[in-house]
Write an enzyme that holds these catalytic residues in place. Structure first.
Site, mmCIF file in Angstrom:
data_model
loop_
_atom_site.group_PDB
_atom_site.id
_atom_site.type_symbol
_atom_site.label_atom_id
_atom_site.label_comp_id
_atom_site.label_asym_id
_atom_site.label_seq_id
_atom_site.Cartn_x
_atom_site.Cartn_y
_atom_site.Cartn_z
ATOM 1 N N CYS A 1 0.825 -1.140 0.133
ATOM 2 C CA CYS A 1 -0.015 -0.098 -0.087
ATOM 3 C C CYS A 1 0.808 1.307 -0.026
ATOM 4 C CB CYS A 1 -0.827 -0.036 1.253
ATOM 5 S SG CYS A 1 -1.881 1.518 1.757
ATOM 6 N N CYS B 1 0.488 3.332 3.701
ATOM 7 C CA CYS B 1 0.796 2.786 4.945
ATOM 8 C C CYS B 1 2.042 1.659 4.830
ATOM 9 C CB CYS B 1 -0.307 2.517 5.781
ATOM 10 S SG CYS B 1 -1.055 0.716 5.486
ATOM 11 N N CYS C 1 -6.808 -1.235 1.357
ATOM 12 C CA CYS C 1 -5.841 -1.766 2.431
ATOM 13 C C CYS C 1 -6.817 -1.792 3.792
ATOM 14 C CB CYS C 1 -4.834 -0.564 2.413
ATOM 15 S SG CYS C 1 -3.850 -0.985 3.768
ATOM 16 N N CYS D 1 -4.909 0.767 6.582
ATOM 17 C CA CYS D 1 -5.171 2.327 6.566
ATOM 18 C C CYS D 1 -6.614 2.883 5.768
ATOM 19 C CB CYS D 1 -4.078 3.019 5.922
ATOM 20 S SG CYS D 1 -4.053 2.923 4.062
ATOM 21 N N CYS E 1 -8.201 -5.371 -10.022
ATOM 22 C CA CYS E 1 -7.692 -4.418 -11.040
ATOM 23 C C CYS E 1 -7.030 -3.157 -10.208
ATOM 24 C CB CYS E 1 -8.914 -3.907 -11.645
ATOM 25 S SG CYS E 1 -8.462 -2.818 -12.891
HETATM 26 ZN ZN ZN Z 1 -2.645 0.825 3.640
#
Ligand code: ZN
Length: 170
Positions: A79, A82, A127, A130, A150
């Site tokens: 991510c 984070c 995610c 976060c 995607c």
């Molecule tokens: Zn994250």
């Protein structure tokens, strides 16, 4: 319809932590993920403006705009906000859509919710730590799972296998 209005007004309040409502974690993480309740405007100084728009305003990058589309090395996709690992390169494939695509995420590290931005329902995913928006999952991927995750390339950070993963951001 009523819930949609509530979700929209929630999203507009940038001082609130960005944890999408009604989200469902996909799979079970080896180590349980503790959600990070960081106000979304605090991410502004930590990610690029383009990444912020995708991660925290659910924008979509133009197809073929991310270099990660052409990334073929072994490694991990984190991510971009984070740094939680979300995908492994072993599950990346060429979907010819113009967005980096994967057959599956790392178990327990992403969560999904249904969105109605295109009128018809689509499954959005983000995610699990976060809440940063990553992309949408479709049921037209290759066997055996038949899934296409995607992803917006600007919402990800790639770390090659020979490099150590960075510490999670808090
Ligand atoms: Zn994250």
């Amino acid at each position: 319809m009523k819930r949609r209005v509530v979700l929209k007004s929630f999203a507009a309040a940038s001082i609130l932590p960005f944890i999408p409502s009604c989200s469902q974690v996909v799979g079970e993480a080896a180590t349980p993920i503790t959600p990070l309740n960081k106000p979304r405007n605090e991410w502004k100084g930590l990610v690029s403006p383009r990444a912020y728009q995708i991660l925290f305003e659910e924008a979509t990058e133009r197809p073929e705009s991310s270099n990660l589309l052409y990334e073929e090395r072994e490694g991990t996709y984190l991510c971009a906000a984070c740094y939680l690992p979300l995908f492994e390169s072993a599950h990346k494939y060429e979907s010819w859509t113009g967005w980096p695509s994967f057959t599956q995420p790392i178990a327990g590290h992403v969560a999904t919710k249904v969105d109605f931005k295109m009128i018809w329902p689509r499954t959005e995913y983000h995610c699990a730590r976060c809440g940063g928006h990553q992309g949408h999952v479709f049921k037209d991927g290759p066997p055996p799972r038949g899934e296409r995750w995607c992803n917006n390339g600007y919402a990800l950070k790639f770390v090659p296998a020979e490099e150590a993963l960075p510490l999670l951001r808090s």
